[in-house]
Design an enzyme around this catalytic site. Structure first.
Site, PDB file in Angstrom:
ATOM      1  N   LEU A 199       0.843  -1.194   0.000  1.00  0.00           N
ATOM      2  CA  LEU A 199       0.000   0.000   0.000  1.00  0.00           C
ATOM      3  C   LEU A 199       0.877   1.242   0.000  1.00  0.00           C
ATOM      4  CD1 LEU A 199      -2.462  -1.281   2.747  1.00  0.00           C
ATOM      5  CD2 LEU A 199      -3.003  -1.026   0.323  1.00  0.00           C
ATOM      6  N   HIS A 200       0.574   2.172  -0.922  1.00  0.00           N
ATOM      7  CA  HIS A 200       1.426   3.363  -1.002  1.00  0.00           C
ATOM      8  C   HIS A 200       0.694   4.606  -1.490  1.00  0.00           C
ATOM      9  CE1 HIS A 200       1.340   2.158  -5.233  1.00  0.00           C
ATOM     10  NE2 HIS A 200       1.706   3.399  -5.513  1.00  0.00           N
ATOM     11  N   ARG A 201      -0.559   4.485  -1.902  1.00  0.00           N
ATOM     12  CA  ARG A 201      -1.232   5.659  -2.481  1.00  0.00           C
ATOM     13  C   ARG A 201      -1.486   6.721  -1.413  1.00  0.00           C
ATOM     14  NH1 ARG A 201      -2.660   5.680  -7.636  1.00  0.00           N
ATOM     15  NH2 ARG A 201      -2.493   3.690  -8.743  1.00  0.00           N
ATOM     16  N   ASP A 235      -3.088  -1.322  -3.351  1.00  0.00           N
ATOM     17  CA  ASP A 235      -3.751  -0.162  -3.949  1.00  0.00           C
ATOM     18  C   ASP A 235      -3.060   0.207  -5.263  1.00  0.00           C
ATOM     19  OD1 ASP A 235      -1.404   1.021  -3.066  1.00  0.00           O
ATOM     20  OD2 ASP A 235      -2.360   2.249  -1.521  1.00  0.00           O
TER      21      ASP A 235
END
Length: 364
Positions: A206-208, A285
């Site tokens: 997850l990085h957004r 994501d």
């Protein structure tokens, strides 16, 4: 002797590099196509980007100077140095890839220098203008002359936008070309991190900004990890953006205290693909991971409100969800039990179709 067609391929991030891994090999089959690869150096880690080039056995002909700073200033940096690179030897065609800032910068430079522009992965839309990538996609498609489409939605969106469909080409997904070309290397990869090989695991990435740039989002991730780790081992390659924000919000100890979670640094391409291929499910994501899991048939839950890759949901193994840990695990189980399909032309030959089409255009 017939004059060679000069084609510049601009890449900027690790996903970009994955999408062009077969270009050098395929384009070398066409004597009149001269390919030059320029790396914009957009990615957060020069070393990791270099590893991707090394793994794929390709080299960039030009690497633009590295830059650290705000995204808007970075865009100007790429525009400046790409212009200097191209203006001395104007190519016949500039190919830009995907939806990152390098893609937009390349499209602007091509437009200002009067260079024909081709957009690889054209027509994808999330219809969420809060996503920086969505704005990039829209502007790049407005500036492009040729459109290479990966899935049916891209074709439909470009038709809806009134594009000249004679210049729109459904070629398939070049990311799948890489998966197929390096399948043996992926299968033989060994993990360097410690984990329980006898227990099933979920892969998470997850990085957004919408998920990791605020404390509320990070606490949701923490709650999700706690729930998932009661049922599975979780292996979580940590994006620098995510790690930085966890530190900034003083949540490092909270994340480290969750048992049955293995945190790793960002993984090279072969290792990451092995990770998701052997997982019981993937929580992400990312855009590209939705495609990769669909191709290999691994259940995937995408923690977003929308996706620019609807084929992964319509016929693939992907589902959009909110942060509801019990429902997420139930959905992964459900996705794993239902039959799925691979979208049309995701067959490992997309790069070949692109080269053949360009050869046809410039031979006419």
């Amino acid at each position: 002797m017939k004059k060679k067609v000069k084609i510049v391929l601009l890449v900027g991030t690790r996903p970009n590099i994955v999408k062009i891994s077969q270009f050098r090999k395929v384009f070398s089959q066409f004597e009149n196509l001269e390919l030059k690869i320029i790396h914009s150096n957009q990615h957060y880690s020069e070393s990791v980007s270099s590893i991707f080039f090394t793994q794929f056995g390709i080299e960039a002909d030009v690497i633009l100077p590295h830059f650290k700073g705000h995204a808007s200033a970075h865009l100007g940096h790429i525009i400046q140095y790409l212009t200097l690179e191209l203006v001395s030897d104007i190519p016949d065609l500039l190919i830009v890839v995907g939806d990152v800032n390098s893609t937009l910068a390349g499209a602007i430079v091509g437009n200002k220098l009067g260079i024909k522009l081709a957009h690889l992965e054209s027509g994808l839309r999330s219809y969420d203008r809060q996503m920086p990538e969505e704005i990039n996609r829209i502007i790049v498609d407005e500036l492009s002359d040729y459109f290479f489409v990966t899935e049916q939605s891209g074709w439909d969106n470009l038709k809806e936008d009134g594009k000249d469909m004679n210049n729109v080409f459904f070629v398939g997904n070049t990311m799948i070309d890489s998966l197929k070309a390096f399948s043996k290397e992926i299968q033989s990869k060994k993990f360097s991190f410690a984990y329980d090989e006898d227990r099933p695991y979920l892969a998470m990435t997850l990085h957004r900004p919408s998920n990791v740039d605020n404390k509320e989002g990070l606490l949701k991730i923490l709650s999700l990890l706690k729930h998932c780790s009661e049922h599975f081992q979780v292996i979580f390659p940590m994006h620098p953006r995510t790690k930085k924000n966890i530190d900034n919000f003083n949540l490092t100890k909270d994340f480290e205290s969750v048992k049955e979670v293995v945190y790793t640094d960002p993984l090279d391409y072969f290792t990451f693909q092995k990770l998701i291929a052997c997982a019981d499910g993937v929580i992400t994501d990312s855009g590209g991971i939705q495609e990769e899991t669909t191709f290999i048939g691994i259940p995937c839950v995408t923690l977003r409100e929308n996706t620019e890759r609807p084929s992964t949901i319509d016929i693939g193994t992907n589902e959009l969800m909110d942060f509801d840990p019990p429902l997420i695990l139930n959905k992964l189980k459900e996705l794993g039990s239902k039959p799925s399909q691979v979208p049309p032309l995701w067959d490992g030959n997309a790069t070949q179709r692109i080269a053949e089409k360009l050869n046809e255009i410039y031979s006419a």
